[in-house]
Design an enzyme around this catalytic site. Structure first.
Site, PDB file in Angstrom:
ATOM      1  N   ALA A  93       0.791  -1.604   0.016  1.00  0.00           N
ATOM      2  CA  ALA A  93      -0.057   0.065   0.538  1.00  0.00           C
ATOM      3  C   ALA A  93       0.746   1.547  -0.022  1.00  0.00           C
ATOM      4  O   ALA A  93       1.574   1.744   0.719  1.00  0.00           O
ATOM      5  CB  ALA A  93      -0.698   0.061   1.171  1.00  0.00           C
ATOM      6  N   PHE A 132       1.457   6.015   0.973  1.00  0.00           N
ATOM      7  CA  PHE A 132       1.250   6.349   1.944  1.00  0.00           C
ATOM      8  C   PHE A 132      -0.186   7.127   1.740  1.00  0.00           C
ATOM      9  O   PHE A 132       0.011   8.062   2.756  1.00  0.00           O
ATOM     10  CB  PHE A 132       2.921   7.331   2.125  1.00  0.00           C
ATOM     11  CG  PHE A 132       2.774   8.998   1.130  1.00  0.00           C
ATOM     12  CD1 PHE A 132       1.454   9.810   1.750  1.00  0.00           C
ATOM     13  CD2 PHE A 132       3.491   8.893   0.308  1.00  0.00           C
ATOM     14  CE1 PHE A 132       1.623  10.727   0.694  1.00  0.00           C
ATOM     15  CE2 PHE A 132       2.959   9.576  -0.488  1.00  0.00           C
ATOM     16  CZ  PHE A 132       2.391  10.871  -0.848  1.00  0.00           C
ATOM     17  N   LYS A 165       1.536  -5.382   3.869  1.00  0.00           N
ATOM     18  CA  LYS A 165       2.910  -4.478   3.722  1.00  0.00           C
ATOM     19  C   LYS A 165       1.409  -3.043   3.924  1.00  0.00           C
ATOM     20  O   LYS A 165       1.906  -2.333   2.384  1.00  0.00           O
ATOM     21  CB  LYS A 165       3.731  -4.819   3.014  1.00  0.00           C
ATOM     22  CG  LYS A 165       5.209  -4.176   3.567  1.00  0.00           C
ATOM     23  CD  LYS A 165       6.016  -3.604   2.171  1.00  0.00           C
ATOM     24  CE  LYS A 165       6.107  -2.454   1.670  1.00  0.00           C
ATOM     25  NZ  LYS A 165       6.137  -1.192   2.820  1.00  0.00           N
ATOM     26  N   CYS A 200      -3.393  10.644  -6.008  1.00  0.00           N
ATOM     27  CA  CYS A 200      -3.703   9.957  -7.703  1.00  0.00           C
ATOM     28  C   CYS A 200      -4.413  10.352  -8.831  1.00  0.00           C
ATOM     29  O   CYS A 200      -4.795  10.373  -9.441  1.00  0.00           O
ATOM     30  CB  CYS A 200      -3.243   8.330  -7.846  1.00  0.00           C
ATOM     31  SG  CYS A 200      -4.923   7.712  -6.995  1.00  0.00           S
ATOM     32  N   GLU A 207       4.061  13.989 -12.259  1.00  0.00           N
ATOM     33  CA  GLU A 207       3.514  14.215 -11.265  1.00  0.00           C
ATOM     34  C   GLU A 207       3.687  14.551 -10.060  1.00  0.00           C
ATOM     35  O   GLU A 207       5.304  14.197  -9.415  1.00  0.00           O
ATOM     36  CB  GLU A 207       2.785  12.470 -10.998  1.00  0.00           C
ATOM     37  CG  GLU A 207       1.583  12.796  -9.857  1.00  0.00           C
ATOM     38  CD  GLU A 207       1.176  11.557  -9.606  1.00  0.00           C
ATOM     39  OE1 GLU A 207      -0.051  11.009  -9.332  1.00  0.00           O
ATOM     40  OE2 GLU A 207       2.364  10.380 -10.134  1.00  0.00           O
TER      41      GLU A 207
END
Length: 528
Positions: A176, A178, A202, A310, A410
């Site tokens: 995963a 943050f 994780k 995102c 990005e």
């Protein structure tokens, strides 16, 4: 805050379920984060620890272990052992656990949100949205008895039937990011376990405690020991997951470099892999759009969560006269309040780390150096009460060109890049030429314009007057092109497909072999 469609919450749902207090309630974070192996919270024996810091103060909250190789193997062995019985558990029994789990999450949303704000930094309202969007996936998992239905075709040939059904894979794993410490884990292990798999989770080493709290609630809901295990760390843990032969599938959400590495290494080892990666989402603003609504949506989607989404609208494509709206956009953005996420007045929280702040500021400078203009510059913002925080104020860069460094990359911060075009066709061409395909949006009051855009744009998730078009879990997340690697997306029907394999049975029972009717014998049986 993160946009949510509301479901019943808290005490409204807790009509019969009574549970003990969440051990992490009240923002209680242990000084060291533990592994979860075989249903037990276990201190790591590692000598390598990673600091978890509050982004508003940079004070250390807890330490995360680089889980040792032996501990990671123990977690996999625990998951393997649990799969023997969990994989054979009936869908209805799994469903009952998920019913209880969603109730427990609802009852503890506020407590989990506090943990997110403490470690990740986002505002409390946005943190609650983080949990709620994950909860909606858990609620969808409760429909597993429909999601797991197979197919049957009887009489495909004389006396012959075809039956196809879904079976679990075995041990699966999730890595995963943050930025959504609750939502993304809830995309992963609930979907995997409801299909009959066991799991190695994780969480991000930057903000693990929300995930730890969610796993505690899962145990409280009745999930058998060993079905979901938690390990921690950075590169060594990721490579272990990619290489460990008993792990059958990997889910990842995060950056491009890590995603490509995980997909390549995991796939080379014969694993199924799904990777959600980077994005450069464009919002097309047509001059006929509802002006006030569009400006509010653009400001919220560009700067909310400090741009660390995102699906943030990081690029505004102003079509024709819509470019004249930018002064009002800047005015609205300038009024956003910057502070620590737990402060009730905060609109823009800190970014995750000093390194993230430095990267964001560096990318802003490249735009200036390459000829763009700063309408608002948030690099030097200060928050008096939190002088050591990782704060970046709303920043608007105008006169952007598609070859500029800040346009190509990005930024993952509260930065809005603005590109002006004359026509809708130019906007479509601009977006389709970008390598990313996560999301886009158009703002217009013209249905024909909206339809043309949705038909011609090559992006996986499209909003029409919706700034952050993340699908609800009855559909699947559907980012495309450079934003996704794999062939089955997260949650929804594609999520079920990712976590299951299909067995097809062809059976022949000849009609002439059917047992003929006969009378029951009442006399003493005699062996002849």
């Amino acid at each position: 805050m993160f946009p949510i469609l509301h479901t019943l919450r808290g005490a409204e749902c807790m009509t019969s379920l009574v549970c003990r207090n969440l051990s992490y309630a009240g923002g209680k974070v242990p000084s060291t984060t533990q592994n979860v192996i075989g249903g037990q919270w276990v201190e790591s024996s590692t000598d390598t620890w990673i600091d978890v810091c509050n982004p508003a103060t940079n004070q250390v909250i807890t330490k995360v272990p680089q889980t040792t190789m032996a501990e990671m193997e123990q977690a996999v062995e625990s998951a393997k052992g649990a799969f023997g019985s969990w994989g054979k558990t009936s869908p209805m029994a799994r469903q009952q656990i998920m019913f209880r789990y969603q109730q427990l999450i609802k009852a503890n949303i506020g407590e989990i949100a506090k943990l997110i704000t403490l470690e990740q930094g986002k505002t409390l309202a946005d943190a609650e949205g983080d949990v709620m969007r994950g909860l909606q996936v858990v609620e969808q998992c409760c429909s597993n008895t429909n999601l797991l239905l197979g197919e049957t075709l009887t009489g495909v040939s004389k006396d012959m039937d075809l039956t196809s059904f879904k079976t679990p894979l075995g041990v699966c794993a999730g890595i995963a990011p943050f930025n959504f410490p609750a939502m993304i884990p809830l995309w992963m292990f609930p979907m995997a376990t409801i299909c009959g798999n066991t799991y190695i989770m994780k969480p991000s080493e930057r903000d693990p405690t929300a995930c730890m709290a969610l796993v505690e609630l899962l145990k409280e809901a009745g999930m058998p020991d060993g079905v979901v295990n938690v390990i921690h760390g950075q590169h060594d843990t990721v490579n272990f997951i990619c290489d460990q032969p008993d792990i059958r599938a990997i889910s990842f959400v995060g950056g491009d470099a890590a995603g490509r590495h995980i997909y390549s290494r995991g796939s080379a080892n014969g694993k199924r892999v799904q990777c959600n990666m980077g994005a450069k989402n464009h919002g097309v603003i047509m001059p006929d759009a509802n002006k006030e609504y569009t400006i509010n949506q653009l400001v919220g989607a560009a700067f909310g969560a400090a741009g660390q989404r995102c699906m943030a609208l990081s690029t505004a494509v102003m079509v024709g006269e819509a470019k004249d709206w930018m002064e009002e956009v800047a005015e609205k953005a300038s009024k956003l309040r910057i502070s620590a996420g737990h402060e009730p007045h905060a609109d823009i929280p800190p970014v995750i780390s000093p390194e993230a702040k430095e990267r964001i500021c560096s990318l802003i400078q490249t735009a200036v150096d390459e000829g763009a203009e700063l309408m608002i510059d948030g690099r030097k913002v200060t928050v008096e009460e939190y002088p050591d925080g990782n704060f970046v104020g709303p920043t608007i860069i105008t006169n952007m060109k598609k070859g500029m460094t800040a346009y190509i990359n990005e930024i993952f911060g509260p930065v809005l890049c603005v590109v002006n075009v004359d026509t809708l066709e130019e906007a479509i061409e601009l977006i389709n030429s970008n390598p990313y395909g996560n999301g886009t949006a158009i703002f217009t009051t013209n249905g024909a314009t909206a339809r043309k855009f949705t038909q011609e744009i090559d992006i996986g998730q499209i909003g029409v007057n919706v700034s952050i078009p993340v699908p609800l879990p009855m559909m699947s997340f559907s980012g495309s092109r450079g934003s996704f690697l794999g062939d089955s997306h997260f949650y929804g029907k594609q999520g079920v497909h990712f976590f299951t394999q299909t067995k097809t049975v062809t059976s022949l029972w000849k009609a002439e072999d059917a047992t003929s009717d006969s009378k029951s014998a009442t006399s003493m049986p005699v062996l002849r």
